[in-house]
Design a protein around this motif. Sequence first.
Motif, PDB file in Angstrom:
ATOM      1  N   GLY A 154     -41.598  -4.901 -38.112  1.00 42.12           N
ATOM      2  CA  GLY A 154     -40.383  -5.706 -38.019  1.00 42.12           C
ATOM      3  C   GLY A 154     -39.144  -4.850 -37.965  1.00 42.12           C
ATOM      4  O   GLY A 154     -39.158  -3.667 -38.292  1.00 42.12           O
ATOM      5  N   GLY A 155     -38.058  -5.454 -37.525  1.00 36.68           N
ATOM      6  CA  GLY A 155     -36.774  -4.767 -37.483  1.00 36.68           C
ATOM      7  C   GLY A 155     -35.718  -5.574 -38.203  1.00 36.68           C
ATOM      8  O   GLY A 155     -35.820  -6.796 -38.339  1.00 36.68           O
ATOM      9  N   ILE A 156     -34.667  -4.907 -38.663  1.00 38.73           N
ATOM     10  CA  ILE A 156     -33.567  -5.585 -39.350  1.00 38.73           C
ATOM     11  C   ILE A 156     -32.683  -6.277 -38.323  1.00 38.73           C
ATOM     12  O   ILE A 156     -32.303  -5.675 -37.317  1.00 38.73           O
ATOM     13  CB  ILE A 156     -32.749  -4.580 -40.177  1.00 38.73           C
ATOM     14  CG1 ILE A 156     -33.627  -3.971 -41.276  1.00 38.73           C
ATOM     15  CG2 ILE A 156     -31.519  -5.242 -40.791  1.00 38.73           C
ATOM     16  CD1 ILE A 156     -32.970  -2.829 -42.027  1.00 38.73           C
ATOM     17  N   THR A 157     -32.353  -7.546 -38.572  1.00 42.18           N
ATOM     18  CA  THR A 157     -31.491  -8.311 -37.673  1.00 42.18           C
ATOM     19  C   THR A 157     -30.114  -8.594 -38.273  1.00 42.18           C
ATOM     20  O   THR A 157     -29.169  -8.843 -37.548  1.00 42.18           O
ATOM     21  CB  THR A 157     -32.136  -9.657 -37.288  1.00 42.18           C
ATOM     22  OG1 THR A 157     -32.375 -10.406 -38.486  1.00 42.18           O
ATOM     23  CG2 THR A 157     -33.424  -9.451 -36.530  1.00 42.18           C
ATOM     24  N   GLU A 158     -30.018  -8.568 -39.596  1.00 45.61           N
ATOM     25  CA  GLU A 158     -28.733  -8.850 -40.237  1.00 45.61           C
ATOM     26  C   GLU A 158     -28.695  -8.219 -41.619  1.00 45.61           C
ATOM     27  O   GLU A 158     -29.703  -8.173 -42.321  1.00 45.61           O
ATOM     28  CB  GLU A 158     -28.531 -10.365 -40.366  1.00 45.61           C
ATOM     29  CG  GLU A 158     -27.192 -10.754 -40.931  1.00 45.61           C
ATOM     30  CD  GLU A 158     -26.979 -12.262 -40.990  1.00 45.61           C
ATOM     31  OE1 GLU A 158     -25.850 -12.663 -41.293  1.00 45.61           O
ATOM     32  OE2 GLU A 158     -27.929 -13.029 -40.743  1.00 45.61           O
ATOM     33  N   ILE A 159     -27.508  -7.748 -41.999  1.00 46.75           N
ATOM     34  CA  ILE A 159     -27.272  -7.227 -43.345  1.00 46.75           C
ATOM     35  C   ILE A 159     -26.106  -8.016 -43.923  1.00 46.75           C
ATOM     36  O   ILE A 159     -25.090  -8.212 -43.263  1.00 46.75           O
ATOM     37  CB  ILE A 159     -26.909  -5.733 -43.347  1.00 46.75           C
ATOM     38  CG1 ILE A 159     -28.054  -4.896 -42.789  1.00 46.75           C
ATOM     39  CG2 ILE A 159     -26.551  -5.273 -44.757  1.00 46.75           C
ATOM     40  CD1 ILE A 159     -27.723  -3.427 -42.641  1.00 46.75           C
ATOM     41  N   GLY A 160     -26.272  -8.471 -45.153  1.00 51.56           N
ATOM     42  CA  GLY A 160     -25.197  -9.165 -45.845  1.00 51.56           C
ATOM     43  C   GLY A 160     -25.047  -8.593 -47.240  1.00 51.56           C
ATOM     44  O   GLY A 160     -26.014  -8.143 -47.845  1.00 51.56           O
ATOM     45  N   THR A 188     -23.140  -8.448 -41.065  1.00 52.98           N
ATOM     46  CA  THR A 188     -23.140  -7.968 -39.688  1.00 52.98           C
ATOM     47  C   THR A 188     -24.508  -8.192 -39.068  1.00 52.98           C
ATOM     48  O   THR A 188     -25.533  -8.127 -39.760  1.00 52.98           O
ATOM     49  CB  THR A 188     -22.742  -6.484 -39.604  1.00 52.98           C
ATOM     50  OG1 THR A 188     -22.586  -6.114 -38.232  1.00 52.98           O
ATOM     51  CG2 THR A 188     -23.790  -5.581 -40.237  1.00 52.98           C
ATOM     52  N   LEU A 189     -24.507  -8.479 -37.787  1.00 53.50           N
ATOM     53  CA  LEU A 189     -25.753  -8.602 -37.037  1.00 53.50           C
ATOM     54  C   LEU A 189     -26.148  -7.225 -36.520  1.00 53.50           C
ATOM     55  O   LEU A 189     -25.293  -6.394 -36.229  1.00 53.50           O
ATOM     56  CB  LEU A 189     -25.583  -9.577 -35.877  1.00 53.50           C
ATOM     57  CG  LEU A 189     -25.252 -11.012 -36.256  1.00 53.50           C
ATOM     58  CD1 LEU A 189     -24.960 -11.829 -35.011  1.00 53.50           C
ATOM     59  CD2 LEU A 189     -26.374 -11.624 -37.058  1.00 53.50           C
ATOM     60  N   ILE A 190     -27.450  -6.990 -36.405  1.00 55.81           N
ATOM     61  CA  ILE A 190     -27.978  -5.708 -35.958  1.00 55.81           C
ATOM     62  C   ILE A 190     -29.021  -5.954 -34.879  1.00 55.81           C
ATOM     63  O   ILE A 190     -29.860  -6.846 -35.004  1.00 55.81           O
ATOM     64  CB  ILE A 190     -28.617  -4.944 -37.135  1.00 55.81           C
ATOM     65  CG1 ILE A 190     -27.534  -4.644 -38.178  1.00 55.81           C
ATOM     66  CG2 ILE A 190     -29.307  -3.679 -36.676  1.00 55.81           C
ATOM     67  CD1 ILE A 190     -28.053  -3.977 -39.415  1.00 55.81           C
ATOM     68  N   ASN A 191     -28.961  -5.136 -33.846  1.00 53.07           N
ATOM     69  CA  ASN A 191     -29.985  -5.200 -32.802  1.00 53.07           C
ATOM     70  C   ASN A 191     -31.254  -4.565 -33.358  1.00 53.07           C
ATOM     71  O   ASN A 191     -31.274  -3.363 -33.627  1.00 53.07           O
ATOM     72  CB  ASN A 191     -29.510  -4.456 -31.548  1.00 53.07           C
ATOM     73  CG  ASN A 191     -30.518  -4.518 -30.423  1.00 53.07           C
ATOM     74  OD1 ASN A 191     -31.672  -4.893 -30.607  1.00 53.07           O
ATOM     75  ND2 ASN A 191     -30.076  -4.139 -29.249  1.00 53.07           N
ATOM     76  N   PRO A 192     -32.339  -5.329 -33.482  1.00 54.00           N
ATOM     77  CA  PRO A 192     -33.570  -4.777 -34.071  1.00 54.00           C
ATOM     78  C   PRO A 192     -34.335  -3.872 -33.110  1.00 54.00           C
ATOM     79  O   PRO A 192     -35.329  -3.269 -33.499  1.00 54.00           O
ATOM     80  CB  PRO A 192     -34.374  -6.020 -34.431  1.00 54.00           C
ATOM     81  CG  PRO A 192     -33.934  -7.043 -33.437  1.00 54.00           C
ATOM     82  CD  PRO A 192     -32.480  -6.760 -33.183  1.00 54.00           C
ATOM     83  N   GLY A 193     -33.904  -3.813 -31.858  1.00 49.97           N
ATOM     84  CA  GLY A 193     -34.583  -2.936 -30.902  1.00 49.97           C
ATOM     85  C   GLY A 193     -35.888  -3.508 -30.402  1.00 49.97           C
ATOM     86  O   GLY A 193     -36.731  -2.777 -29.886  1.00 49.97           O
ATOM     87  N   GLN A 194     -36.066  -4.811 -30.586  1.00 53.08           N
ATOM     88  CA  GLN A 194     -37.285  -5.487 -30.131  1.00 53.08           C
ATOM     89  C   GLN A 194     -36.985  -6.955 -29.945  1.00 53.08           C
ATOM     90  O   GLN A 194     -36.010  -7.462 -30.469  1.00 53.08           O
ATOM     91  CB  GLN A 194     -38.414  -5.301 -31.150  1.00 53.08           C
ATOM     92  CG  GLN A 194     -38.122  -5.963 -32.489  1.00 53.08           C
ATOM     93  CD  GLN A 194     -39.145  -5.632 -33.530  1.00 53.08           C
ATOM     94  OE1 GLN A 194     -39.452  -4.483 -33.768  1.00 53.08           O
ATOM     95  NE2 GLN A 194     -39.681  -6.664 -34.167  1.00 53.08           N
ATOM     96  N   PRO A 195     -37.794  -7.654 -29.180  1.00 48.32           N
ATOM     97  CA  PRO A 195     -37.568  -9.097 -29.007  1.00 48.32           C
ATOM     98  C   PRO A 195     -37.704  -9.837 -30.345  1.00 48.32           C
ATOM     99  O   PRO A 195     -38.490  -9.457 -31.204  1.00 48.32           O
ATOM    100  CB  PRO A 195     -38.681  -9.535 -28.054  1.00 48.32           C
ATOM    101  CG  PRO A 195     -39.160  -8.291 -27.402  1.00 48.32           C
ATOM    102  CD  PRO A 195     -38.920  -7.180 -28.378  1.00 48.32           C
TER     103      PRO A 195
END
Length: 75
Positions: free
Chosen positions: A46-52, A67-74
């Motif tokens: 999995g990848g990170i999509t958001e940090i709060g 902030t939203l983060i591009n996880p680098g995957q669909p």
Amino acid sequence: NEGEAPVVYSDVGEKELVVYRREHIAFQVTFCVVDLETTGSSSSVGGITEIGAVKYRGGEEVSRFSTLINPGQPI
């Protein structure tokens, strides 16, 4: 009850409610609550999509960040 410290209700997320009394350690310190949202339940795939994050001082919210983060995957 008379003489008892007042209860403070704090909404935590969408699913739970935490009850603290004013003498609780949370009202005596400064701390930050961090939340990560991910694409899956495993860190290996999995990848990170958001940090709060929310900063509290003396039991009061003093700042908030997300902030939203591009996880680098669909997703």
